[in-house]
Design a protein around this motif. Sequence first.
Motif, PDB file in Angstrom:
ATOM      1  N   ARG A  66       0.852  -1.184   0.000  1.00 41.53           N
ATOM      2  CA  ARG A  66       0.000   0.000   0.000  1.00 41.53           C
ATOM      3  C   ARG A  66       0.887   1.232   0.000  1.00 41.53           C
ATOM      4  O   ARG A  66       2.010   1.193   0.495  1.00 41.53           O
ATOM      5  CB  ARG A  66      -0.894   0.005   1.239  1.00 41.53           C
ATOM      6  N   GLY A  67       0.382   2.315  -0.518  1.00 37.95           N
ATOM      7  CA  GLY A  67       1.164   3.542  -0.646  1.00 37.95           C
ATOM      8  C   GLY A  67       1.591   4.165   0.663  1.00 37.95           C
ATOM      9  O   GLY A  67       2.387   5.080   0.683  1.00 37.95           O
ATOM     10  N   ASP A  68       1.080   3.676   1.783  1.00 38.24           N
ATOM     11  CA  ASP A  68       1.446   4.250   3.077  1.00 38.24           C
ATOM     12  C   ASP A  68       2.578   3.458   3.740  1.00 38.24           C
ATOM     13  O   ASP A  68       2.624   3.327   4.948  1.00 38.24           O
ATOM     14  CB  ASP A  68       0.224   4.347   3.990  1.00 38.24           C
ATOM     15  N   TRP A  69       3.465   2.933   2.957  1.00 36.15           N
ATOM     16  CA  TRP A  69       4.650   2.198   3.408  1.00 36.15           C
ATOM     17  C   TRP A  69       4.305   0.921   4.168  1.00 36.15           C
ATOM     18  O   TRP A  69       4.947   0.562   5.135  1.00 36.15           O
ATOM     19  CB  TRP A  69       5.562   3.097   4.240  1.00 36.15           C
ATOM     20  N   HIS A  70       3.267   0.245   3.723  1.00 39.13           N
ATOM     21  CA  HIS A  70       2.903  -1.040   4.313  1.00 39.13           C
ATOM     22  C   HIS A  70       2.886  -2.114   3.230  1.00 39.13           C
ATOM     23  O   HIS A  70       2.479  -1.864   2.107  1.00 39.13           O
ATOM     24  CB  HIS A  70       1.518  -0.969   4.974  1.00 39.13           C
ATOM     25  N   ALA A  71       3.345  -3.288   3.616  1.00 37.80           N
ATOM     26  CA  ALA A  71       3.294  -4.458   2.740  1.00 37.80           C
ATOM     27  C   ALA A  71       2.490  -5.522   3.462  1.00 37.80           C
ATOM     28  O   ALA A  71       2.480  -5.578   4.696  1.00 37.80           O
ATOM     29  CB  ALA A  71       4.693  -4.970   2.439  1.00 37.80           C
ATOM     30  N   GLY A  72       1.808  -6.361   2.705  1.00 38.95           N
ATOM     31  CA  GLY A  72       0.992  -7.369   3.357  1.00 38.95           C
ATOM     32  C   GLY A  72       0.819  -8.635   2.549  1.00 38.95           C
ATOM     33  O   GLY A  72       1.223  -8.718   1.388  1.00 38.95           O
ATOM     34  N   ILE A  73       0.221  -9.598   3.215  1.00 38.52           N
ATOM     35  CA  ILE A  73      -0.114 -10.880   2.601  1.00 38.52           C
ATOM     36  C   ILE A  73      -1.549 -11.191   3.002  1.00 38.52           C
ATOM     37  O   ILE A  73      -1.898 -11.117   4.180  1.00 38.52           O
ATOM     38  CB  ILE A  73       0.804 -12.010   3.107  1.00 38.52           C
ATOM     39  N   MET A  74      -2.359 -11.538   2.017  1.00 41.18           N
ATOM     40  CA  MET A  74      -3.726 -11.988   2.283  1.00 41.18           C
ATOM     41  C   MET A  74      -3.845 -13.439   1.867  1.00 41.18           C
ATOM     42  O   MET A  74      -3.276 -13.847   0.858  1.00 41.18           O
ATOM     43  CB  MET A  74      -4.748 -11.163   1.502  1.00 41.18           C
ATOM     44  N   GLU A  75      -4.611 -14.176   2.646  1.00 39.74           N
ATOM     45  CA  GLU A  75      -4.820 -15.593   2.408  1.00 39.74           C
ATOM     46  C   GLU A  75      -6.292 -15.800   2.031  1.00 39.74           C
ATOM     47  O   GLU A  75      -7.180 -15.239   2.675  1.00 39.74           O
ATOM     48  CB  GLU A  75      -4.475 -16.328   3.701  1.00 39.74           C
ATOM     49  N   PHE A  81     -18.302 -19.619  -5.301  1.00 33.39           N
ATOM     50  CA  PHE A  81     -18.586 -18.301  -5.861  1.00 33.39           C
ATOM     51  C   PHE A  81     -17.353 -17.417  -5.976  1.00 33.39           C
ATOM     52  O   PHE A  81     -17.470 -16.207  -6.066  1.00 33.39           O
ATOM     53  CB  PHE A  81     -19.651 -17.606  -5.014  1.00 33.39           C
ATOM     54  N   GLY A  82     -16.171 -17.990  -5.963  1.00 29.75           N
ATOM     55  CA  GLY A  82     -14.945 -17.203  -6.103  1.00 29.75           C
ATOM     56  C   GLY A  82     -13.992 -17.482  -4.958  1.00 29.75           C
ATOM     57  O   GLY A  82     -13.851 -18.613  -4.513  1.00 29.75           O
ATOM     58  N   TRP A  83     -13.347 -16.431  -4.473  1.00 26.47           N
ATOM     59  CA  TRP A  83     -12.340 -16.556  -3.428  1.00 26.47           C
ATOM     60  C   TRP A  83     -12.817 -15.849  -2.168  1.00 26.47           C
ATOM     61  O   TRP A  83     -13.265 -14.714  -2.211  1.00 26.47           O
ATOM     62  CB  TRP A  83     -11.016 -15.959  -3.908  1.00 26.47           C
ATOM     63  N   GLU A  84     -12.665 -16.532  -1.036  1.00 26.78           N
ATOM     64  CA  GLU A  84     -13.096 -16.013   0.257  1.00 26.78           C
ATOM     65  C   GLU A  84     -11.873 -15.639   1.091  1.00 26.78           C
ATOM     66  O   GLU A  84     -10.926 -16.426   1.216  1.00 26.78           O
ATOM     67  CB  GLU A  84     -13.902 -17.095   0.975  1.00 26.78           C
ATOM     68  N   PHE A  85     -11.889 -14.449   1.673  1.00 25.97           N
ATOM     69  CA  PHE A  85     -10.815 -13.991   2.555  1.00 25.97           C
ATOM     70  C   PHE A  85     -10.754 -14.874   3.796  1.00 25.97           C
ATOM     71  O   PHE A  85     -11.784 -15.180   4.397  1.00 25.97           O
ATOM     72  CB  PHE A  85     -11.087 -12.532   2.954  1.00 25.97           C
ATOM     73  N   ILE A  86      -9.536 -15.283   4.197  1.00 29.42           N
ATOM     74  CA  ILE A  86      -9.354 -16.079   5.416  1.00 29.42           C
ATOM     75  C   ILE A  86      -8.629 -15.256   6.481  1.00 29.42           C
ATOM     76  O   ILE A  86      -9.094 -15.119   7.597  1.00 29.42           O
ATOM     77  CB  ILE A  86      -8.554 -17.372   5.148  1.00 29.42           C
ATOM     78  N   SER A  87      -7.450 -14.730   6.138  1.00 34.74           N
ATOM     79  CA  SER A  87      -6.671 -13.960   7.104  1.00 34.74           C
ATOM     80  C   SER A  87      -5.656 -13.109   6.353  1.00 34.74           C
ATOM     81  O   SER A  87      -5.449 -13.284   5.150  1.00 34.74           O
ATOM     82  CB  SER A  87      -5.964 -14.885   8.103  1.00 34.74           C
ATOM     83  N   ALA A  88      -5.027 -12.184   7.092  1.00 26.88           N
ATOM     84  CA  ALA A  88      -4.061 -11.290   6.459  1.00 26.88           C
ATOM     85  C   ALA A  88      -3.080 -10.766   7.489  1.00 26.88           C
ATOM     86  O   ALA A  88      -3.324 -10.816   8.695  1.00 26.88           O
ATOM     87  CB  ALA A  88      -4.776 -10.116   5.792  1.00 26.88           C
ATOM     88  N   ASN A  89      -1.985 -10.247   6.996  1.00 26.50           N
ATOM     89  CA  ASN A  89      -0.996  -9.569   7.819  1.00 26.50           C
ATOM     90  C   ASN A  89      -0.458  -8.406   7.011  1.00 26.50           C
ATOM     91  O   ASN A  89      -0.140  -8.561   5.831  1.00 26.50           O
ATOM     92  CB  ASN A  89       0.141 -10.520   8.205  1.00 26.50           C
ATOM     93  N   THR A  90      -0.352  -7.251   7.627  1.00 19.59           N
ATOM     94  CA  THR A  90       0.252  -6.100   6.968  1.00 19.59           C
ATOM     95  C   THR A  90       1.176  -5.407   7.956  1.00 19.59           C
ATOM     96  O   THR A  90       0.833  -5.265   9.127  1.00 19.59           O
ATOM     97  CB  THR A  90      -0.810  -5.129   6.405  1.00 19.59           C
ATOM     98  N   GLU A  91       2.336  -5.033   7.498  1.00 19.07           N
ATOM     99  CA  GLU A  91       3.344  -4.414   8.353  1.00 19.07           C
ATOM    100  C   GLU A  91       4.074  -3.323   7.586  1.00 19.07           C
ATOM    101  O   GLU A  91       3.962  -3.216   6.369  1.00 19.07           O
ATOM    102  CB  GLU A  91       4.378  -5.457   8.814  1.00 19.07           C
TER     103      GLU A  91
END
Length: 185
Positions: A66-75, A81-91
């Motif tokens: 993200r443009g605010d100096w954060h990187a992340g991973i979404m699972e 019906f597609g892809w369902e969000f499970i969890s994420a981490n952003t730092e």
Amino acid sequence: MSKKFKKGLAICVGMVLLIGVLSIYLVIKDDSQMIEDKVHEFYWTPIPDIAHIEIDGKYALAFYERGDWHAGIMEFKKTWFGWEFISANTEDVERNPQFIELMHFSIIQQAVYSGVDSVTVELQNGESYSAPIVKGENTYRRWFYYSDTEDLAGAIVTTYDKNGDKLNEVKMPDEPNEGLNRTVE
């Protein structure tokens, strides 16, 4: 024909059309695009830049910045019906290695500078793997390694230049998410 029959027929035709449109949407739209759309739905602003999407069977990981100096991973998990969000981490974006444990996967990753040509991950059980280096259109370069079965604690990561000379060796922490505080489940 009776009004009830016409109404029932209209409902049946409508349902068939709806199912057909949804089926076509799911078949035509590729998985990577659906996952990217889900990442963008999660954040309104700033819209994340996708560094890489890794699909592993019915699960997927989306690496983003993200443009605010954060990187992340979404699972994500694949559903009808597609892809369902499970969890994420952003730092905060930094060059320190990260050992992240999400709901289904454990991930180790680190930002790397342009002189790094290859990365080797040696697990505590003695097995070694090559870790891919990825870079999105507007993201920094990073290597990553993930597993849904292997213990990544204490893994030793070695980076090499294009001549095969060792540049750096880092040992991953013994505990996942150590020092990280932005895990979402």
